[in-house]
Design a protein around this motif. Structure first.
Motif, PDB file in Angstrom:
ATOM      1  N   GLY A  34       0.816  -1.203   0.000  1.00 46.28           N
ATOM      2  CA  GLY A  34       0.000   0.000   0.000  1.00 46.28           C
ATOM      3  C   GLY A  34       0.850   1.252   0.000  1.00 46.28           C
ATOM      4  O   GLY A  34       2.069   1.185   0.154  1.00 46.28           O
ATOM      5  N   GLU A  35       0.209   2.403  -0.191  1.00 46.28           N
ATOM      6  CA  GLU A  35       0.882   3.696  -0.197  1.00 46.28           C
ATOM      7  C   GLU A  35       0.062   4.691   0.618  1.00 46.28           C
ATOM      8  O   GLU A  35      -1.158   4.567   0.718  1.00 46.28           O
ATOM      9  N   CYS A  36       0.756   5.694   1.164  1.00 46.12           N
ATOM     10  CA  CYS A  36       0.056   6.765   1.865  1.00 46.12           C
ATOM     11  C   CYS A  36       0.942   7.998   1.935  1.00 46.12           C
ATOM     12  O   CYS A  36       2.139   7.931   1.623  1.00 46.12           O
ATOM     13  N   GLY A  37       0.345   9.139   2.338  1.00 49.98           N
ATOM     14  CA  GLY A  37       1.062  10.399   2.283  1.00 49.98           C
ATOM     15  C   GLY A  37       1.250  11.103   3.611  1.00 49.98           C
ATOM     16  O   GLY A  37       1.709  12.249   3.640  1.00 49.98           O
ATOM     17  N   ASP A  38       0.923  10.445   4.728  1.00 55.04           N
ATOM     18  CA  ASP A  38       1.169  11.060   6.031  1.00 55.04           C
ATOM     19  C   ASP A  38       1.306   9.968   7.077  1.00 55.04           C
ATOM     20  O   ASP A  38       0.911   8.818   6.874  1.00 55.04           O
ATOM     21  N   GLY A  39       1.882  10.336   8.227  1.00 55.03           N
ATOM     22  CA  GLY A  39       2.158   9.359   9.263  1.00 55.03           C
ATOM     23  C   GLY A  39       0.935   8.705   9.857  1.00 55.03           C
ATOM     24  O   GLY A  39       0.940   7.515  10.175  1.00 55.03           O
ATOM     25  N   ARG A  40      -0.128   9.478  10.031  1.00 51.49           N
ATOM     26  CA  ARG A  40      -1.353   8.912  10.597  1.00 51.49           C
ATOM     27  C   ARG A  40      -1.910   7.822   9.696  1.00 51.49           C
ATOM     28  O   ARG A  40      -2.328   6.751  10.165  1.00 51.49           O
ATOM     29  N   SER A  41      -1.916   8.074   8.398  1.00 53.21           N
ATOM     30  CA  SER A  41      -2.393   7.062   7.452  1.00 53.21           C
ATOM     31  C   SER A  41      -1.498   5.830   7.484  1.00 53.21           C
ATOM     32  O   SER A  41      -1.973   4.696   7.329  1.00 53.21           O
ATOM     33  N   ALA A  42      -0.196   6.039   7.693  1.00 53.58           N
ATOM     34  CA  ALA A  42       0.734   4.913   7.757  1.00 53.58           C
ATOM     35  C   ALA A  42       0.382   4.001   8.933  1.00 53.58           C
ATOM     36  O   ALA A  42       0.379   2.767   8.803  1.00 53.58           O
ATOM     37  N   VAL A  43       0.089   4.600  10.069  1.00 49.42           N
ATOM     38  CA  VAL A  43      -0.267   3.814  11.255  1.00 49.42           C
ATOM     39  C   VAL A  43      -1.564   3.039  11.010  1.00 49.42           C
ATOM     40  O   VAL A  43      -1.670   1.853  11.339  1.00 49.42           O
ATOM     41  N   GLU A  44      -2.542   3.704  10.424  1.00 52.08           N
ATOM     42  CA  GLU A  44      -3.829   3.056  10.172  1.00 52.08           C
ATOM     43  C   GLU A  44      -3.710   1.947   9.129  1.00 52.08           C
ATOM     44  O   GLU A  44      -4.271   0.853   9.300  1.00 52.08           O
ATOM     45  N   LEU A  45      -2.975   2.221   8.048  1.00 48.68           N
ATOM     46  CA  LEU A  45      -2.821   1.214   6.997  1.00 48.68           C
ATOM     47  C   LEU A  45      -1.996   0.025   7.471  1.00 48.68           C
ATOM     48  O   LEU A  45      -2.257  -1.113   7.083  1.00 48.68           O
ATOM     49  N   ALA A  46      -0.999   0.288   8.304  1.00 50.35           N
ATOM     50  CA  ALA A  46      -0.178  -0.806   8.822  1.00 50.35           C
ATOM     51  C   ALA A  46      -1.024  -1.765   9.649  1.00 50.35           C
ATOM     52  O   ALA A  46      -0.845  -2.986   9.586  1.00 50.35           O
ATOM     53  N   ALA A  47      -1.959  -1.212  10.421  1.00 54.39           N
ATOM     54  CA  ALA A  47      -2.849  -2.060  11.220  1.00 54.39           C
ATOM     55  C   ALA A  47      -3.763  -2.889  10.318  1.00 54.39           C
ATOM     56  O   ALA A  47      -4.100  -4.032  10.641  1.00 54.39           O
TER      57      ALA A  47
END
Length: 219
Positions: A34-47
């Motif tokens: 996956g891809e994302c553009g901010d840290g909050r999205s990274a945490v959510e997508l990682a989960a």
């Protein structure tokens, strides 16, 4: 064949994010989860996606890469994710903070693609990416900040030989150099390192170096 290493790419610049993803997806043993553009999205997508490695930028909106790394890989995280920080900023402060937050490695964005790919594979295998000299320089520079007032070598639950190996790790020696210094085999050194990490509940050599400084084992 084993399953490919699944990578989450997090960078607020679309062109860089796309470029990183293209390089990663071109490898048979790696896959972009996956891809994302901010840290909050990274945490959510990682989960949600459970990637093996997160490639993380530092300066991003909403939540920066250091804080996102702390939430993903920091102390106390129940299911930590391996994080490789990749940034344009060659500042010791960023490197130090990234490692303190729980990152397994640090690369600059101008590194060649093969170094990025090597970094992802290295981190995925559970190893630290920084070489010993860089680790020693960075942690040594900030030793006064990370060493607590209390605690000493007497509190470290290691045998004298394991303590000796830990001190050499903190001094920046590789396994081969430790073997030569102690006149033991390379395999014996690997066994000692594994025991040290297990006993101290540490993830890799970077954390071992920080631990050694925290407990006053090196100066």
């Amino acid at each position: 064949m084993s399953a490919p290493v699944r990578v989450l790419v997090c960078d607020d610049q679309v062109l860089i994010r796309t470029g990183l993803s293209t390089i990663i997806d071109a490898q048979p043993d790696l896959a972009v989860a996956g891809e994302c553009g901010d840290g909050r999205s990274a945490v959510e997508l990682a989960a949600e996606l459970r990637p093996d490695v997160v490639v993380m930028d530092v300066r991003m909106p909403v939540l920066d890469g250091i804080e996102a790394t702390r939430l993903l890989a920091g102390a106390g995280v129940r299911h930590p994710v391996k994080v490789l920080v990749v940034t344009t900023f060659n500042l010791d402060e960023y490197v130090y903070e990234a490692l303190r937050a729980g990152a397994s490695g640090f690369l600059l964005k101008d590194a060649p693609p093969d170094r990025l790919l090597h970094g992802i594979r290295t981190v995925a295998m559970g190893a630290a990416l920084l070489d010993p000299d860089v680790t020693r320089r960075l942690v040594g520079r900030y030793a006064a900040r990370i060493r607590p007032a209390e605690g000493s070598a007497a509190d470290v639950p290691l045998t004298p030989r394991e303590l000796e190996v830990l001190r050499l790790i903190a001094d920046g020696l590789s396994n081969s150099e430790i073997a030569a210094a102690l006149v033991i085999s390379h395999e014996t050194v690997k066994t000692f390192v594994s025991r040290i990490l297990t006993k101290l509940d540490l993830r890799d050599r970077v954390q071992a170096v920080v631990y050694a400084y925290r407990h006053g084992l090196v100066t």
